[in-house]
Design a protein around this motif. Structure first.
Motif, short mmCIF file in Angstrom:
data_model
loop_
_atom_site.label_atom_id
_atom_site.label_comp_id
_atom_site.label_asym_id
_atom_site.label_seq_id
_atom_site.Cartn_x
_atom_site.Cartn_y
_atom_site.Cartn_z
N PRO A 9 0.83 -1.22 0.00
CA PRO A 9 0.00 0.00 0.00
C PRO A 9 0.86 1.26 0.00
CG PRO A 9 -0.85 -1.60 1.57
CD PRO A 9 0.47 -2.14 1.11
N GLU A 10 2.01 1.21 0.68
CA GLU A 10 2.88 2.39 0.74
C GLU A 10 3.43 2.73 -0.65
OE1 GLU A 10 2.36 0.56 4.57
OE2 GLU A 10 3.18 -0.28 2.70
N LEU A 11 3.83 1.70 -1.40
CA LEU A 11 4.35 1.94 -2.75
C LEU A 11 3.24 2.46 -3.66
CD1 LEU A 11 6.62 1.86 -4.82
CD2 LEU A 11 6.08 -0.55 -5.22
N ALA A 12 2.05 1.90 -3.52
CA ALA A 12 0.92 2.35 -4.34
C ALA A 12 0.65 3.84 -4.10
CB ALA A 12 -0.32 1.53 -4.04
N GLN A 13 0.72 4.26 -2.84
CA GLN A 13 0.49 5.66 -2.52
C GLN A 13 1.60 6.54 -3.09
OE1 GLN A 13 -2.30 6.90 -0.89
NE2 GLN A 13 -1.44 8.81 -1.68
#
Length: 222
Positions: A9-13
């Motif tokens: 999720p952090e990379l997606a953000q």
């Protein structure tokens, strides 16, 4: 955990927030007489129509138009660095302008590549091509500055006195413009409005105090 552990999720953000270079903050290094090449590229990206073909020559400057000038699709980008030769951008742009008259062709070149190939402007003028040439003019063979400077070699052979490249372009029959600030780009708007019967060459005096940050990174370990 997904394969490789990359799809978090952090990379997606991060991709959502900074998936385009236009969204990544930087310190503008423009001054009274030169433009930060990132600021120049962003200003042109806002000014030019989205339907465009961007042709990039090889050289110290080439990361900036590649990262900051959007293109509508894969056919809108021509990167001559594959030939590992400076000076092929302008001729390639002539071909793109003839092949896709429905799009504005933008040739992004360095001052070194421009002076090597300026005679191509004769053809552009004869054909009345609506071609925009942006010269990222740092008064040097900037890539060689990166090679020579760190080892203490003299730079006299790869740095040059300021040259009026807009006047050179005018001599070939083009419209010429010198840009030191984003305000100097206002005549581009009038050229875009038409009739665009002559190419426009922008001699953009770009800042070079630190050279090219992306090329410096690429040269690490060379």
């Amino acid at each position: 955990m997904p394969a490789g552990g990359w799809r978090t999720p952090e990379l997606a953000q991060r991709i959502r927030d900074h998936g385009r270079w236009r969204t990544v903050p930087y310190r503008d290094e423009s001054d009274a007489t030169t433009l930060d090449p990132r600021t120049l590229s962003a200003a042109l990206d806002d000014l030019l129509p989205p339907e465009r073909t961007v042709v990039v020559d090889s050289g110290n400057f080439m990361g900036y138009p590649s990262m900051w000038l959007d293109v509508p699709d894969v056919t809108g980008f021509c990167f001559t660095q594959a030939f590992q030769s400076v000076g092929l951008g302008l001729a390639s742009a002539l071909g793109a302008a003839v092949a896709r008259p429905d799009r504005l062709t933008v040739a992004a070149v360095g001052d070194g590549g421009f002076v090597m190939s300026a005679t191509e402007l004769v053809t552009a003028v004869r054909l009345a091509l609506p071609l925009l040439v942006v010269v990222y003019d740092d008064a040097a063979y900037g890539a060689e500055v990166h090679h020579f400077g760190p080892d203490g070699h003299p730079l006299e052979t790869v740095t040059f006195p300021e040259t009026d490249l807009a006047a050179v372009a005018s001599g070939y029959g083009c419209d010429g413009l010198t840009a030191r600030t984003t305000d100097d780009l206002e005549p581009v708007r009038h050229w875009l409005a038409g009739p665009r019967t002559r190419p426009l060459v922008i001699d953009a005096k770009v800042s070079s105090a630190r050279g090219s940050w992306w090329l410096e990174e690429a040269f690490r370990g060379h």
